[in-house]
Design an enzyme around this catalytic site. Structure first.
Site, PDB file in Angstrom:
ATOM      1  CE  LYS A 217      -4.453  -1.780   1.380  1.00 24.83           C
ATOM      2  NZ  LYS A 217      -5.543  -1.818   2.350  1.00 24.83           N
ATOM      3  NE  ARG A 257      -7.739  -8.611   0.323  1.00 22.33           N
ATOM      4  CZ  ARG A 257      -7.401  -7.854  -0.716  1.00 22.33           C
ATOM      5  NH1 ARG A 257      -6.440  -6.948  -0.593  1.00 22.33           N
ATOM      6  NH2 ARG A 257      -8.034  -7.970  -1.878  1.00 22.33           N
TER       7      ARG A 257
END
Length: 279
Positions: A217, A257
């Protein structure tokens, strides 16, 4: 599967984006046969769960229509389930969740926490599968404008608690609910970092298992930026992702995840070993 699987350690959820435009790997797994093979490969490298999504939720992403999302997701869910893979469906739509569960998905991962589709909570309650409730303030197209907090952790906890209450009132047993702090969703780098540093508080105040999705991210890009301030490309953030996975596993997260499974699978196993005899 009414309750949550227990692996005796932090679980690893591998990502299969059946999309042309996801921020990290859009288009790589868009073909169903390729996506199914990729999901099987993720399991072979250590994934416990494979999360299949047909709609990008990167900042600024437009929505796809329901028929297109179903066309992307269902063949992949069906193919992976037929291979014995524990499949999660990543969707904000109740109809997609219902049909994916019918095709073999055993967990629903809704980045909106049940807010985007009023029918989602009842659909999951009827399906009797675990449900991931993520912190969410609105659709991807404008979520960056919503990244305004006076007290990040308190506001995220309060908003997640309201989503939990709605889910429970709609018939989803608390024993089936996982919470996700929503890193990168309506959050800037300082918000993500303070949330990662406050996982113990989130667990204590919400009383539910945590799923942490930090993989590749934007905040990791900011942390890893070179002297010129340029972040590395998303696919060059896997070592940093594994570092986060080790940290959050030690903090007691139920699952992480990730896009690249093997480094994180190793990381969570090391974290688990440190909790063994003599720890």
């Amino acid at each position: 599967m009414a309750g949550l699987p227990d692996y005796g350690r932090c679980a690893v959820m591998g990502v299969v984006n059946v999309t042309p435009d996801s921020f990290s790997d859009g288009g790589l797994w868009f073909d169903p046969a390729t996506a199914i093979k990729h999901g099987i490969d993720l399991v072979a490298t250590g994934a416990d769960i494979v999360d299949v999504g047909g709609e990008s939720t990167r900042p600024g992403a437009p929505r796809v229509d329901e028929d297109e999302e179903l066309r992307r997701v269902l063949p992949v869910v069906r193919g992976l389930a037929a291979e014995g893979v524990l499949v999660s469906v990543d969707t904000m739509r109740a109809t997609v969740a219902e049909r994916a569960v019918a095709a073999g998905a055993r967990l629903v991962n809704d980045v909106s926490g049940g807010l985007a589709d009023p029918a989602m909570v009842s659909a999951v309650a009827e399906a009797d599968v675990p449900f991931v409730v993520m912190h969410w303030r609105g659709q991807s197209i404008d979520m960056n404008n919503r990244a305004v907090y006076a007290d990040t952790v308190t506001e995220v906890v309060d908003e997640l608690r309201r989503s939990l209450d709605r889910a429970a009132a709609g018939g989803i047993g608390l024993e089936r609910i996982i919470v996700d702090p929503g890193l990168g969703f309506a959050k800037e780098t300082p918000h993500d970092l303070v949330l990662l540093n406050s996982l113990a508080r989130l667990r204590a105040e919400l009383g539910r298992p945590l799923l942490v999705a930090a993989s590749r991210k934007r905040f990791l890009g900011r942390v890893l930026a070179g002297p010129d301030g340029a972040p590395p490309p998303a696919r060059e953030r896997d070592a940093a992702t594994a570092a986060v996975s080790a940290i959050v596993a030690r903090e007691g997260a139920w699952a992480v995840r990730v896009h690249e499974v093997r480094p994180t699978a190793d990381a969570v196993r090391v974290a688990s070993a440190l909790e063994g005899p003599g720890a």
